[in-house]
Design a protein around this motif. Structure first.
Motif, PDB file in Angstrom:
ATOM      1  N   THR A 155       0.984  -1.213  -0.053  1.00 33.81           N
ATOM      2  CA  THR A 155      -0.020  -0.050   0.058  1.00 33.81           C
ATOM      3  C   THR A 155       0.980   1.215  -0.032  1.00 33.81           C
ATOM      4  O   THR A 155       1.975   1.019   0.406  1.00 33.81           O
ATOM      5  N   VAL A 156       0.150   2.406  -0.412  1.00 28.64           N
ATOM      6  CA  VAL A 156       0.876   3.717  -0.338  1.00 28.64           C
ATOM      7  C   VAL A 156       0.263   4.652   0.613  1.00 28.64           C
ATOM      8  O   VAL A 156      -1.105   4.646   0.418  1.00 28.64           O
ATOM      9  N   VAL A 157       0.821   5.251   1.659  1.00 30.40           N
ATOM     10  CA  VAL A 157       0.201   6.032   2.667  1.00 30.40           C
ATOM     11  C   VAL A 157       0.600   7.238   2.970  1.00 30.40           C
ATOM     12  O   VAL A 157       1.959   7.303   2.612  1.00 30.40           O
ATOM     13  N   SER A 158       0.014   8.125   3.530  1.00 34.11           N
ATOM     14  CA  SER A 158       0.721   9.234   3.917  1.00 34.11           C
ATOM     15  C   SER A 158       1.802   8.856   5.218  1.00 34.11           C
ATOM     16  O   SER A 158       1.553   7.969   5.835  1.00 34.11           O
ATOM     17  N   ALA A 159       2.882   9.670   5.089  1.00 39.25           N
ATOM     18  CA  ALA A 159       3.937   9.159   6.233  1.00 39.25           C
ATOM     19  C   ALA A 159       3.166   9.503   7.618  1.00 39.25           C
ATOM     20  O   ALA A 159       3.693   8.828   8.444  1.00 39.25           O
ATOM     21  N   ALA A 160       2.271  10.393   7.751  1.00 40.69           N
ATOM     22  CA  ALA A 160       1.631  10.352   9.168  1.00 40.69           C
ATOM     23  C   ALA A 160       1.028   8.926   9.521  1.00 40.69           C
ATOM     24  O   ALA A 160       0.527   8.913  10.846  1.00 40.69           O
ATOM     25  N   CYS A 161       0.666   8.250   8.441  1.00 39.69           N
ATOM     26  CA  CYS A 161      -0.066   6.917   8.836  1.00 39.69           C
ATOM     27  C   CYS A 161       0.876   5.829   8.983  1.00 39.69           C
ATOM     28  O   CYS A 161       0.500   4.656   9.220  1.00 39.69           O
ATOM     29  N   VAL A 162       2.301   5.976   9.451  1.00 37.22           N
ATOM     30  CA  VAL A 162       3.085   4.942   9.791  1.00 37.22           C
ATOM     31  C   VAL A 162       3.775   5.270  10.974  1.00 37.22           C
ATOM     32  O   VAL A 162       4.262   6.303  11.312  1.00 37.22           O
ATOM     33  N   LEU A 163       4.045   4.464  11.817  1.00 39.99           N
ATOM     34  CA  LEU A 163       4.564   4.319  13.264  1.00 39.99           C
ATOM     35  C   LEU A 163       5.691   3.204  13.061  1.00 39.99           C
ATOM     36  O   LEU A 163       5.192   2.144  12.889  1.00 39.99           O
ATOM     37  N   PRO A 164       6.950   3.552  13.659  1.00 42.11           N
ATOM     38  CA  PRO A 164       7.860   2.428  13.703  1.00 42.11           C
ATOM     39  C   PRO A 164       7.428   1.262  14.712  1.00 42.11           C
ATOM     40  O   PRO A 164       6.761   1.531  15.803  1.00 42.11           O
ATOM     41  N   VAL A 165       7.526   0.232  14.275  1.00 42.55           N
ATOM     42  CA  VAL A 165       7.337  -1.116  14.992  1.00 42.55           C
ATOM     43  C   VAL A 165       7.869  -1.060  16.420  1.00 42.55           C
ATOM     44  O   VAL A 165       9.286  -0.877  16.214  1.00 42.55           O
ATOM     45  N   PRO A 166       7.407  -1.245  17.646  1.00 39.50           N
ATOM     46  CA  PRO A 166       8.288  -1.162  19.087  1.00 39.50           C
ATOM     47  C   PRO A 166       9.267  -2.141  18.886  1.00 39.50           C
ATOM     48  O   PRO A 166       8.867  -3.363  18.248  1.00 39.50           O
ATOM     49  N   GLN A 167      10.268  -2.209  19.450  1.00 42.48           N
ATOM     50  CA  GLN A 167      11.388  -3.278  19.427  1.00 42.48           C
ATOM     51  C   GLN A 167      10.809  -4.481  20.021  1.00 42.48           C
ATOM     52  O   GLN A 167      10.028  -4.558  21.042  1.00 42.48           O
ATOM     53  N   GLY A 168      11.233  -5.639  19.393  1.00 43.35           N
ATOM     54  CA  GLY A 168      10.778  -7.000  19.976  1.00 43.35           C
ATOM     55  C   GLY A 168       9.468  -7.533  19.865  1.00 43.35           C
ATOM     56  O   GLY A 168       9.323  -8.482  20.240  1.00 43.35           O
ATOM     57  N   ILE A 169       8.742  -6.687  18.913  1.00 42.77           N
ATOM     58  CA  ILE A 169       7.196  -7.152  18.541  1.00 42.77           C
ATOM     59  C   ILE A 169       7.384  -7.617  17.018  1.00 42.77           C
ATOM     60  O   ILE A 169       7.671  -6.971  16.041  1.00 42.77           O
ATOM     61  N   PRO A 170       7.257  -8.883  16.876  1.00 41.25           N
ATOM     62  CA  PRO A 170       7.030  -9.564  15.515  1.00 41.25           C
ATOM     63  C   PRO A 170       5.923  -8.711  14.708  1.00 41.25           C
ATOM     64  O   PRO A 170       5.059  -8.205  15.146  1.00 41.25           O
ATOM     65  N   LEU A 171       6.291  -8.534  13.155  1.00 43.61           N
ATOM     66  CA  LEU A 171       5.492  -7.745  12.450  1.00 43.61           C
ATOM     67  C   LEU A 171       4.002  -8.238  12.232  1.00 43.61           C
ATOM     68  O   LEU A 171       3.073  -7.336  12.554  1.00 43.61           O
ATOM     69  N   THR A 172       3.860  -9.564  12.287  1.00 47.33           N
ATOM     70  CA  THR A 172       2.514 -10.115  12.278  1.00 47.33           C
ATOM     71  C   THR A 172       1.562  -9.814  13.581  1.00 47.33           C
ATOM     72  O   THR A 172       0.526  -9.568  13.577  1.00 47.33           O
ATOM     73  N   ASP A 173       2.368  -9.867  14.834  1.00 47.85           N
ATOM     74  CA  ASP A 173       1.597  -9.358  16.128  1.00 47.85           C
ATOM     75  C   ASP A 173       1.501  -7.940  16.089  1.00 47.85           C
ATOM     76  O   ASP A 173       0.273  -7.484  16.397  1.00 47.85           O
ATOM     77  N   ALA A 174       2.342  -7.187  15.535  1.00 43.99           N
ATOM     78  CA  ALA A 174       2.191  -5.776  15.646  1.00 43.99           C
ATOM     79  C   ALA A 174       0.870  -5.284  14.782  1.00 43.99           C
ATOM     80  O   ALA A 174       0.611  -4.029  15.116  1.00 43.99           O
ATOM     81  N   ALA A 175       0.470  -6.002  13.814  1.00 45.35           N
ATOM     82  CA  ALA A 175      -0.718  -5.465  13.269  1.00 45.35           C
ATOM     83  C   ALA A 175      -1.840  -5.166  13.927  1.00 45.35           C
ATOM     84  O   ALA A 175      -2.561  -4.313  13.920  1.00 45.35           O
ATOM     85  N   LEU A 176      -2.102  -6.198  15.107  1.00 46.99           N
ATOM     86  CA  LEU A 176      -3.237  -5.995  15.881  1.00 46.99           C
ATOM     87  C   LEU A 176      -3.092  -4.632  16.859  1.00 46.99           C
ATOM     88  O   LEU A 176      -4.136  -4.426  17.491  1.00 46.99           O
TER      89      LEU A 176
END
Length: 360
Positions: A138-159
């Motif tokens: 997808t392509v989104v505004s930069a305001a719509c993305v936040l860095p994933v916190p350290q130690g959280i798998p991407l698949t879990d981070a979706a929730l």
């Protein structure tokens, strides 16, 4: 570049899994390759017209992935970074934002009306709730993305992008549950299960889960429920019986139905607090008489996105995850491919709870 996506061609129509043409990111934009996306009841509400969305659109607002490319002026993330999608970015300039109520930002959903991609036949496509997470990229505004916190798998981070922020925020920010208080959570879907875990984290002494389905009891108890009630016309009476005939201190309603909102209100003690998280239609009318409002001294409050500030709350949630207090996997009842989203919608309509997670 063509990618596969779940497209809503018109309100009330079935989703179509098809190819779309996605452009490179422009100034202030980020292109993200999705790792996972949660299937939320709000997506169903968008598809059936309960919530308005320009169509045709790519739905999906709860996701996480890896940055593929960034447009001019984007500095807080770079290609290769893991990010959580934020479907309601605050502008920082409107009246609500000036009050610190960023979850009520007047401009948060402005991007949903934009054309962000096209079908392979050339028709314009809109990003449902800004981020269009039901797609490989997808392509989104930069305001719509936040860095994933350290130690959280991407698949879990979706929730973290919706269900957990909403359920946790409803308990901690809106209802402000205190240690030792009693809590009832109405609806044991993804948000409800997150609210149950949040009530446990808050130190609630009794946590009652309420749902129409007996099949969800195991999920609810695993999330922290001490008691389970099958929703009926006697729900409030049963909850009072579990709390010394007083009623709970706090009720969190996650279904968005008039009958459950009324039952949640009736289940609280005198002076109790009810937070409504569920998104209901205009036909869901709830009535109260003037005398009972005076006599019971209760509070009824709406709750948008858990009254959360994602930038501040994501690190807090991540710490709960790393410490083992918050189990993101307990919210997921099935992991599906992109093609499985229409069936997941059917399951939600049938009242089957938890969270379907699209894994790319």
């Amino acid at each position: 570049m063509a990618v596969r996506a779940a497209v809503l061609p018109a309100i009330g129509s079935p989703l179509e899994i098809t190819g779309i043409d996605l452009p490179d990111p422009g100034p202030g934009q980020v292109r993200v390759r999705l790792a996972a996306a949660g299937v939320c009841h709000s997506d169903l509400s968008l598809s059936d017209g309960t919530m308005r969305v320009p169509v045709p659109a790519v739905l999906g607002h709860e996701g996480a992935g890896t940055v593929v490319a960034v447009g001019e002026g984007v500095t807080h993330v770079a290609p290769g970074d893991g990010v959580v999608l934020n479907w309601a970015p605050s502008c920082g300039a409107c009246h609500a934002c000036s009050l610190g109520e960023v979850w009520l930002c007047a401009n948060a959903l402005g991007g949903a009306a934009d054309v962000y991609a096209r079908t392979t036949e050339g028709a314009d496509l809109h990003p449902g709730l800004n981020v269009a997470a039901f797609a490989e990229e997808t392509v989104v505004s930069a305001a719509c993305v936040l860095p994933v916190p350290q130690g959280i798998p991407l698949t879990d981070a979706a929730l973290l992008g919706c269900a957990v922020l909403t359920g946790y925020g409803a308990v901690h920010h809106s209802a402000q549950v205190r240690p030792g208080e009693t809590v009832a959570v109405f609806g044991a879907g993804g948000v409800g299960l997150a609210a149950l875990q949040a009530a446990r984290i808050a130190g609630a002494s009794k946590i009652v889960a309420v749902d129409v389905s007996a099949e969800k009891e195991e999920l609810a108890r695993a999330a922290g429920a001490t008691d389970y009630v099958i929703a009926s016309e006697n729900t409030a009476r049963e909850i009072r019986a579990l709390t010394g005939k007083q009623g709970v201190d706090v009720a969190v309603e996650c279904a968005g139905r008039a009958v459950s909102i009324r039952a949640a209100w009736d289940s609280t003690r005198r002076g109790g607090r009810t937070t409504v998280v569920g998104i209901g239609g205009k036909d869901q009318q709830v009535t109260f008489n003037a005398l009972e409002i005076f006599h019971w001294g209760r509070t009824l409050a709406g709750c948008v996105y858990g009254n959360s500030n994602p930038a501040e709350d994501l690190p807090v949630l991540a710490e709960h995850v790393r410490a083992g207090r918050l189990d993101l996997s307990a919210l997921v009842t099935e992991r599906i491919a992109l093609d499985g989203i229409p069936a997941a919608f059917d399951n939600m309509l049938a009242g089957k709870g938890g969270r379907a997670l699209v894994v790319f």
